[in-house]
Design an enzyme around this catalytic site. Structure first.
Site, short mmCIF file in Angstrom:
data_model
loop_
_atom_site.label_atom_id
_atom_site.label_comp_id
_atom_site.label_asym_id
_atom_site.label_seq_id
_atom_site.Cartn_x
_atom_site.Cartn_y
_atom_site.Cartn_z
N GLU A 1 3.77 -9.69 -13.74
CA GLU A 1 3.21 -11.28 -14.58
C GLU A 1 2.22 -10.81 -15.34
OE1 GLU A 1 1.89 -14.76 -11.89
OE2 GLU A 1 1.55 -15.32 -13.96
N ARG B 1 1.65 -4.83 1.11
CA ARG B 1 0.58 -4.77 0.05
C ARG B 1 -0.66 -3.46 0.45
NH1 ARG B 1 0.39 -9.62 -2.73
NH2 ARG B 1 -0.91 -8.58 -3.72
N LYS C 1 -5.67 -10.58 -8.45
CA LYS C 1 -6.23 -10.80 -9.77
C LYS C 1 -7.14 -11.76 -10.51
CE LYS C 1 -1.78 -9.97 -11.46
NZ LYS C 1 -0.59 -10.03 -12.50
P1 ATP Z 1 -2.24 -10.41 -7.69
O1 ATP Z 1 -1.55 -11.32 -6.22
O2 ATP Z 1 -3.11 -9.21 -7.24
O3 ATP Z 1 -2.51 -10.78 -8.82
P2 ATP Z 1 0.40 -9.85 -8.10
O4 ATP Z 1 1.32 -9.80 -6.53
O5 ATP Z 1 0.27 -11.39 -8.62
O6 ATP Z 1 -0.37 -9.47 -8.28
P3 ATP Z 1 2.24 -9.17 -10.06
O7 ATP Z 1 2.36 -8.84 -11.26
O8 ATP Z 1 3.47 -10.23 -9.68
O9 ATP Z 1 0.91 -8.76 -9.19
O10 ATP Z 1 2.46 -8.66 -9.17
C1 ATP Z 1 3.67 -6.81 -9.80
C2 ATP Z 1 4.25 -6.06 -8.33
O11 ATP Z 1 2.99 -5.49 -8.15
C3 ATP Z 1 5.09 -7.06 -7.35
O12 ATP Z 1 6.24 -6.66 -7.06
C4 ATP Z 1 4.26 -7.24 -6.50
O13 ATP Z 1 4.69 -7.55 -5.18
C5 ATP Z 1 3.21 -5.39 -6.55
N1 ATP Z 1 2.09 -5.60 -6.14
C6 ATP Z 1 1.01 -6.45 -6.53
N2 ATP Z 1 -0.17 -6.26 -5.58
C7 ATP Z 1 -0.01 -5.00 -5.20
C8 ATP Z 1 -0.49 -4.76 -3.67
N3 ATP Z 1 -1.89 -4.86 -3.52
N4 ATP Z 1 0.32 -3.59 -2.83
C9 ATP Z 1 1.46 -3.21 -3.84
N5 ATP Z 1 2.29 -3.66 -4.20
C10 ATP Z 1 0.75 -5.26 -5.30
MG MG Z 2 1.43 -13.41 -9.13
MG MG Z 3 0.00 -13.34 -5.69
#
Ligand code: ATP
Ligand code: MG
Ligand code: MG
Length: 569
Positions: A32, A275, A285
């Protein structure tokens, strides 16, 4: 965790190829664009891009831009830069917003099939009706609206007739499901917000699960890999894919085939992995955004930040990061990795690849009085002790050098192996020097050492191998360049800054010692380095020429990691 190549996801992919379920692998990385990528994303990127590449398949980069209020083109660009820096290349670059027209037609199909309805409950009412883990939900009073009424109301939602939040389109699934995600989840909401891609075309926006599953289906993703928090969403993911059935309804793809997108629709399978978490840091984020906005760090690319931009500026190479993440493997078990493991991987990578240079961070002048004032020579140094391919360089040497203040002690502690009054040390590559005089100012501070160089111990002389207790690094005071050294350490001083059970938040756990700026000297060859060149400064640590601020005339080096683990609680 299983080592790379044999983890549970790769086994599934191999089985799907062997059984003929798929002839071709297609994955996607779906960030995102609401912030910068962080270290955790590296696992997802390596999994999505890596698995596709291992089988000659494709991985799309898709921006999941369904939440226009929080998204920004700045992030869209930074995410692309970071993926390329890590060394991966996407197949197609797509946006979920490319498919808004398809999502809209698919919603109309669901309404026509009696599988979606327009609901007038407010957000609070929806929550109250939804029930809980222990209590089934109650059906919305609007659940049994006629198909005609639903079609009419949805058309008016789309036309922008209603204010934000007045109505939602909900999937009609099962209010008694033990999985709360299946209790008639919203699939479209009203939001009169301009979108970074579609402008003001849409007053309604699709919800994440609906948009994500259908985007995967549209792109013909075979394996949709994501983190464990989406496990409970998988039944809804499958519901959307199966009930819209894009693979059997090419007419629903008209809005994108008209724009020239190929019809690749297929049925994807979601698989979840754990994760990547690291101690002494935060990786959501939202929290990273707060650190930036509250000025607690110097921006998204502050070298203390776990963002890829920060880690890069700190001096981590893509190779080191990939080595770190691949060694951790993939599993379904959530765990938190020791920060030391990350640092040790960097040390390992740097030990092999970083050329050696000399720098003095807290300088003390040392005049060698038996050399003439105009003594000037160039000494030959190997750039790497174990790798001849790194070549040699010339290092200037005169009758005055800087050594580290902490390498001299007037009253040495027990076991001291460095310089003392009347003691001898080897100046690396130059010979053995003796301190014969300590010069002090009026306040008693040491301002200079004076001494002599043993001319029989010069490189190539018979006495060069003579044993002395210590070897010191140094720089030539006449040609060294003044430099700034930025010393970074962990941003937080507790292992789990996210733990707020004692009423404290991560803001209360910031390490006040996480940044120190020091001023010393580097040998001329290091000053000339291009930005992002990394070195081992002998006896001090691994450093990188700052990506933004380093200049040959005003060098700036960030400490990437110390030579040994020195973190103490
Ligand atoms: P955050 O929760 O840190 O804001 P997010 O999951 O909302 O991160 P996205 O931009 O939606 O971030 O994530 C893109 C991809 O990266 C998704 O498939 C998510 O599952 C993966 N991802 C995000 N954080 C991690 C992590 N700590 N370890 C492994 N994969 C991750
Ligand atoms: Mg997200
Ligand atoms: Mg998230």
């Amino acid at each position: 965790s299983a080592p790379v190549g044999t983890d549970f996801i790769r086994n599934i992919v191999r089985d799907d190829l062997a059984s003929g379920k798929h002839a071709h692998i297609k994955t996607r990385f779906p960030p995102e664009p609401n912030g910068y990528l962080h270290l955790g994303h590296t696992r997802a990127i390596m999994t999505d891009f890596g698995i596709a590449a291992e089988h000659g398949g494709e991985c799309n980069l898709r921006f999941d831009d369904t939440n226009p209020a929080k998204e920004d083109p700045e992030y869209v660009q930074a995410i692309q830069d970071d993926i390329a820096w890590l060394g991966f290349q996407w197949h197609d670059l797509r946006h979920a917003s490319d498919y808004f027209g398809v999502f809209h037609l698919a919603a109309i199909k669901l309404i026509q099939d009696g599988k979606a309805f327009v609901c007038d409950l407010s957000a609070d009412e929806v929550r109250a009706y939804r029930g809980s883990l222990t209590e089934p939900g109650r059906p919305s009073p609007f659940r049994d609206r006629s198909i005609e009424e639903n079609l009419d109301l949805f058309a008016r939602m789309r036309a922008g007739e209603f204010p934000d939040g007045a109505r939602t389109l909900r999937a009609k699934i099962d209010m008694a499901s033990p999985n709360i995600n299946m209790r008639d989840p919203a699939i479209f909401r009203i939001k009169h917000v301009e979108h970074q891609n579609t402008g003001n075309e849409w007053p309604i926006y699709p919800m994440y699960d609906y948009a994500h599953s259908l985007s995967d289906a549209i792109e013909g993703i075979t394996h949709s890999l994501c983190t464990l928090e989406f496990e409970d969403h998988r039944p809804l993911y499958d519901w959307c894919v199966d009930n819209v059935a894009l693979h059997d309804h090419p007419e629903l793809l008209a809005p994108i085939t008209e724009k020239g997108f190929p019809n690749e629709a297929a049925k994807p399978r979601q698989i979840e992995f754990s994760r990547l978490n690291l101690d002494y840091t935060v990786m959501s984020k939202r929290k990273l955004m707060a650190l930036v906005q509250e000025g607690l760090v110097d921006g998204w690319d502050d070298p203390r930040m776990p963002t890829l931009q920060g880690i890069r500026r700190r001096g981590y190479s893509p190779q080191a990061l990939r080595l770190f993440v691949s060694r951790l493997g993939l599993s379904k078990q959530n765990s938190t990795i020791d920060y030391t493991v990350l640092e040790n991987t960097l040390r390992e990578d740097m030990d092999v690849r970083a050329e050696r240079r000399m720098a003095v961070i807290e300088p003390l002048r040392f005049v060698l009085t038996n050399l003439p004032d105009d003594h000037a020579e160039l000494l030959n140094f190997h750039n790497h002790p174990k790798n001849a391919e790194c070549g040699d360089r010339k290092v200037a040497f005169s009758n005055t050098v800087y050594i580290e203040r902490e390498d001299f002690a007037e009253v040495p502690p027990k076991g001291w192996k460095r310089l003392v009054p009347d003691g001898e040390v080897r100046l690396r590559g130059a010979g053995i020097a003796k301190c014969t005089e300590v010069v002090k100012d009026a306040d008693g501070n040491i301002v200079e050492l004076r001494g002599t160089l043993d001319l029989e111990s010069r490189p190539g002389m018979p006495g060069a191998e003579r044993k002395v207790k210590g070897t010191l690094h140094w720089v030539d005071a006449k040609t060294a360049v003044p430099a700034e050294f930025r010393h970074y350490d962990r941003l937080f001083n507790v292992a789990d800054p996210d733990d707020d059970s004692d009423g404290k938040t991560y803001r209360d756990h910031l390490n006040p010692e996480s940044k120190h700026v020091l001023h010393g000297f580097v040998e001329a060859a290091a000053a000339q380095a291009a930005a992002e060149t990394f070195y081992q400064f002998e006896r001090i640590g691994y450093y990188v020429a700052d990506r933004k601020d380093h200049r040959a005339s005003a060098p700036v080096f960030n400490r990437s990691v110390t030579l040994r683990d020195t973190w103490m609680q």
